[in-house]
Design a protein around this motif. Structure first.
Motif, PDB file in Angstrom:
ATOM      1  N   ILE A 129      13.170   7.892  -3.552  1.00  0.00           N
ATOM      2  CA  ILE A 129      13.014   9.131  -2.881  1.00  0.00           C
ATOM      3  C   ILE A 129      11.768   8.362  -1.744  1.00  0.00           C
ATOM      4  N   THR A 130      12.040   8.823  -0.351  1.00  0.00           N
ATOM      5  CA  THR A 130      10.985   8.347   0.556  1.00  0.00           C
ATOM      6  C   THR A 130      10.558   9.767   0.962  1.00  0.00           C
ATOM      7  N   SER A 131       9.206   9.818   1.707  1.00  0.00           N
ATOM      8  CA  SER A 131       8.563  10.906   2.291  1.00  0.00           C
ATOM      9  C   SER A 131       7.389  10.403   3.018  1.00  0.00           C
ATOM     10  N   ASN A 132       7.060  11.148   3.909  1.00  0.00           N
ATOM     11  CA  ASN A 132       5.717  10.816   4.874  1.00  0.00           C
ATOM     12  C   ASN A 132       4.501  11.195   3.976  1.00  0.00           C
ATOM     13  N   LYS A 133       4.540  11.378   2.951  1.00  0.00           N
ATOM     14  CA  LYS A 133       3.382  11.465   1.970  1.00  0.00           C
ATOM     15  C   LYS A 133       3.147  10.319   1.142  1.00  0.00           C
ATOM     16  N   PRO A 134       1.780   9.909   0.910  1.00  0.00           N
ATOM     17  CA  PRO A 134       1.575   8.717   0.309  1.00  0.00           C
ATOM     18  C   PRO A 134       1.815   8.990  -1.391  1.00  0.00           C
ATOM     19  N   GLN A 135       2.120   8.178  -2.186  1.00  0.00           N
ATOM     20  CA  GLN A 135       2.352   8.219  -3.736  1.00  0.00           C
ATOM     21  C   GLN A 135       3.435   9.090  -3.864  1.00  0.00           C
ATOM     22  N   THR A 136       4.461   8.669  -3.280  1.00  0.00           N
ATOM     23  CA  THR A 136       5.718   9.490  -3.413  1.00  0.00           C
ATOM     24  C   THR A 136       6.402   8.806  -4.739  1.00  0.00           C
ATOM     25  N   THR A 137       6.427   7.390  -4.681  1.00  0.00           N
ATOM     26  CA  THR A 137       7.216   6.597  -5.853  1.00  0.00           C
ATOM     27  C   THR A 137       6.150   6.643  -6.849  1.00  0.00           C
ATOM     28  N   ARG A 138       6.249   7.098  -8.198  1.00  0.00           N
ATOM     29  CA  ARG A 138       5.465   7.243  -9.284  1.00  0.00           C
ATOM     30  C   ARG A 138       5.851   6.343 -10.488  1.00  0.00           C
ATOM     31  N   PRO A 178       5.218   1.928  -7.017  1.00  0.00           N
ATOM     32  CA  PRO A 178       4.382   2.601  -6.484  1.00  0.00           C
ATOM     33  C   PRO A 178       3.215   2.184  -5.716  1.00  0.00           C
ATOM     34  N   GLY A 179       2.651   2.890  -4.685  1.00  0.00           N
ATOM     35  CA  GLY A 179       1.579   2.219  -3.684  1.00  0.00           C
ATOM     36  C   GLY A 179       0.383   1.957  -4.280  1.00  0.00           C
ATOM     37  N   VAL A 180       0.214   0.383  -3.980  1.00  0.00           N
ATOM     38  CA  VAL A 180      -0.996  -0.003  -4.591  1.00  0.00           C
ATOM     39  C   VAL A 180      -2.122   0.471  -3.911  1.00  0.00           C
ATOM     40  N   ALA A 231       0.948  -1.220  -0.229  1.00  0.00           N
ATOM     41  CA  ALA A 231       0.026   0.034   0.035  1.00  0.00           C
ATOM     42  C   ALA A 231       0.932   1.209   0.046  1.00  0.00           C
ATOM     43  N   PRO A 232       0.271   2.385  -0.268  1.00  0.00           N
ATOM     44  CA  PRO A 232       1.054   3.590  -0.237  1.00  0.00           C
ATOM     45  C   PRO A 232       1.806   3.829   1.225  1.00  0.00           C
ATOM     46  N   ASN A 233       2.736   4.480   1.099  1.00  0.00           N
ATOM     47  CA  ASN A 233       3.531   4.876   2.212  1.00  0.00           C
ATOM     48  C   ASN A 233       3.723   3.795   3.497  1.00  0.00           C
ATOM     49  N   VAL A 234       4.019   2.702   3.075  1.00  0.00           N
ATOM     50  CA  VAL A 234       4.168   1.700   3.911  1.00  0.00           C
ATOM     51  C   VAL A 234       5.806   1.443   4.202  1.00  0.00           C
ATOM     52  N   GLY A 235       6.851   1.995   3.389  1.00  0.00           N
ATOM     53  CA  GLY A 235       8.008   1.874   3.641  1.00  0.00           C
ATOM     54  C   GLY A 235       8.707   1.002   2.665  1.00  0.00           C
ATOM     55  N   LYS A 236       8.224   0.951   1.321  1.00  0.00           N
ATOM     56  CA  LYS A 236       8.651   0.170   0.364  1.00  0.00           C
ATOM     57  C   LYS A 236      10.132   0.649   0.044  1.00  0.00           C
ATOM     58  N   SER A 237      10.209   2.299  -0.196  1.00  0.00           N
ATOM     59  CA  SER A 237      11.357   2.868  -0.704  1.00  0.00           C
ATOM     60  C   SER A 237      12.254   2.783   0.368  1.00  0.00           C
ATOM     61  N   THR A 238      12.022   2.942   1.534  1.00  0.00           N
ATOM     62  CA  THR A 238      12.796   3.181   2.726  1.00  0.00           C
ATOM     63  C   THR A 238      13.418   1.709   2.989  1.00  0.00           C
ATOM     64  N   LEU A 239      12.635   0.423   2.627  1.00  0.00           N
ATOM     65  CA  LEU A 239      13.313  -0.728   2.588  1.00  0.00           C
ATOM     66  C   LEU A 239      14.346  -0.998   1.438  1.00  0.00           C
TER      67      LEU A 239
HETATM   68  N1  LIG Z   1       7.712   3.823  11.869  1.00  0.00           N
HETATM   69  C1  LIG Z   1       8.193   3.713  10.776  1.00  0.00           C
HETATM   70  N2  LIG Z   1       8.405   4.419   9.805  1.00  0.00           N
HETATM   71  C2  LIG Z   1       8.631   3.968   8.691  1.00  0.00           C
HETATM   72  C3  LIG Z   1       9.481   2.742   8.576  1.00  0.00           C
HETATM   73  N3  LIG Z   1       9.728   2.674   7.042  1.00  0.00           N
HETATM   74  C4  LIG Z   1       9.442   3.563   6.376  1.00  0.00           C
HETATM   75  N4  LIG Z   1       9.101   4.609   7.379  1.00  0.00           N
HETATM   76  C5  LIG Z   1       8.616   6.159   7.358  1.00  0.00           C
HETATM   77  O1  LIG Z   1       7.417   6.063   6.415  1.00  0.00           O
HETATM   78  C6  LIG Z   1       7.314   6.900   5.645  1.00  0.00           C
HETATM   79  C7  LIG Z   1       6.890   6.438   4.048  1.00  0.00           C
HETATM   80  O2  LIG Z   1       8.025   5.767   3.755  1.00  0.00           O
HETATM   81  P1  LIG Z   1       8.408   5.390   2.059  1.00  0.00           P
HETATM   82  O3  LIG Z   1       9.601   4.464   1.907  1.00  0.00           O
HETATM   83  O4  LIG Z   1       8.445   6.651   1.464  1.00  0.00           O
HETATM   84  O5  LIG Z   1       7.031   4.643   1.694  1.00  0.00           O
HETATM   85  P2  LIG Z   1       6.622   4.022   0.220  1.00  0.00           P
HETATM   86  O6  LIG Z   1       5.851   2.610   0.636  1.00  0.00           O
HETATM   87  O7  LIG Z   1       7.736   3.974  -0.620  1.00  0.00           O
HETATM   88  O8  LIG Z   1       5.571   5.111  -0.143  1.00  0.00           O
HETATM   89  P3  LIG Z   1       4.836   5.379  -1.770  1.00  0.00           P
HETATM   90  O9  LIG Z   1       6.046   5.255  -2.492  1.00  0.00           O
HETATM   91  O10 LIG Z   1       4.256   6.719  -1.403  1.00  0.00           O
HETATM   92  O11 LIG Z   1       4.020   4.319  -2.023  1.00  0.00           O
HETATM   93  C8  LIG Z   1       8.313   7.638   5.628  1.00  0.00           C
HETATM   94  O12 LIG Z   1       8.078   8.968   6.263  1.00  0.00           O
HETATM   95  C9  LIG Z   1       9.376   6.992   6.146  1.00  0.00           C
HETATM   96  O13 LIG Z   1      10.274   7.538   6.956  1.00  0.00           O
HETATM   97  C10 LIG Z   1       9.314   1.701   9.417  1.00  0.00           C
HETATM   98  O14 LIG Z   1       9.650   0.650   9.290  1.00  0.00           O
HETATM   99  N5  LIG Z   1       8.811   2.361  10.759  1.00  0.00           N
END
Ligand SMILES: Nc1nc2c(ncn2[C@@H]2O[C@H](COP(=O)(O)OP(=O)(O)OP(=O)(O)O)[C@@H](O)[C@H]2O)c(=O)[nH]1
Ligand SMILES: [Mg+2]
Length: 129
Positions: A42-51, A71-73, A23-31
């Protein structure tokens, strides 16, 4: 013939494609960034960051893993987001392994339903993280 250390081959060497979906914003890009040890997506606290799909390659002595950040499903209604979600789901057809990333504190039934529908019936290994 010898190979440079960054392109090893030979017996036991493995390579493959791994999609990270969720789903959007679950931390895919962070992982992905964490796995690679550098910030390529790019990571951010806004959903739909990855396009669109972002590729990251992890080199190991006996393996090469190509990760696809997607991108977030979500249940999209406007044409742009419908297209973006299609990009994410179609990546699942191209990879060897699927990593489904779920926020354990916040389930997203609509998103999970879309992913299950796409993955169900396939023979690919799926990792739930
Ligand atoms: N608490 C917590 N926050 C996390 C974790 N991983 C990522 N985040 C935060 O969650 C937010 C979204 O992270 P992204 O990595 O951009 O998420 P994403 O799934 O790539 O989002 P989209 O590309 O928008 O779908 C950021 O503010 C991250 O800092 C985690 O394991 N724990
Ligand atoms: Mg992202």
């Amino acid at each position: 013939m010898t190979h440079p250390p960054f392109m090893p081959t030979g017996p036991g060497f493995k390579s493959g494609y791994v999609a990270i979906v969720g789903a959007p914003n679950v931390g895919k890009s962070t992982l992905l960034n964490r796995v690679l040890g550098q910030k390529i997506s790019i990571t951010s606290n806004k959903p739909q960051t990855t396009r669109n799909r972002i590729l990251g390659v992890l080199h190991r002595p006996q393996a090469q893993l190509v990760f696809l950040d997607t991108p977030g499903v979500h249940k999209a209604s406007d044409p742009l987001n419908v297209r973006i979600v299609e990009t994410a789901l179609s990546s699942l057809e191209e990879v060897d392994v699927i990593v489904v990333l779920i926020d354990a504190a916040r389930s997203d039934a609509a998103s999970e339903g879309l992913m299950v529908k796409k993955i169900k019936g396939g023979k690919k290994p799926v990792v739930l993280r």
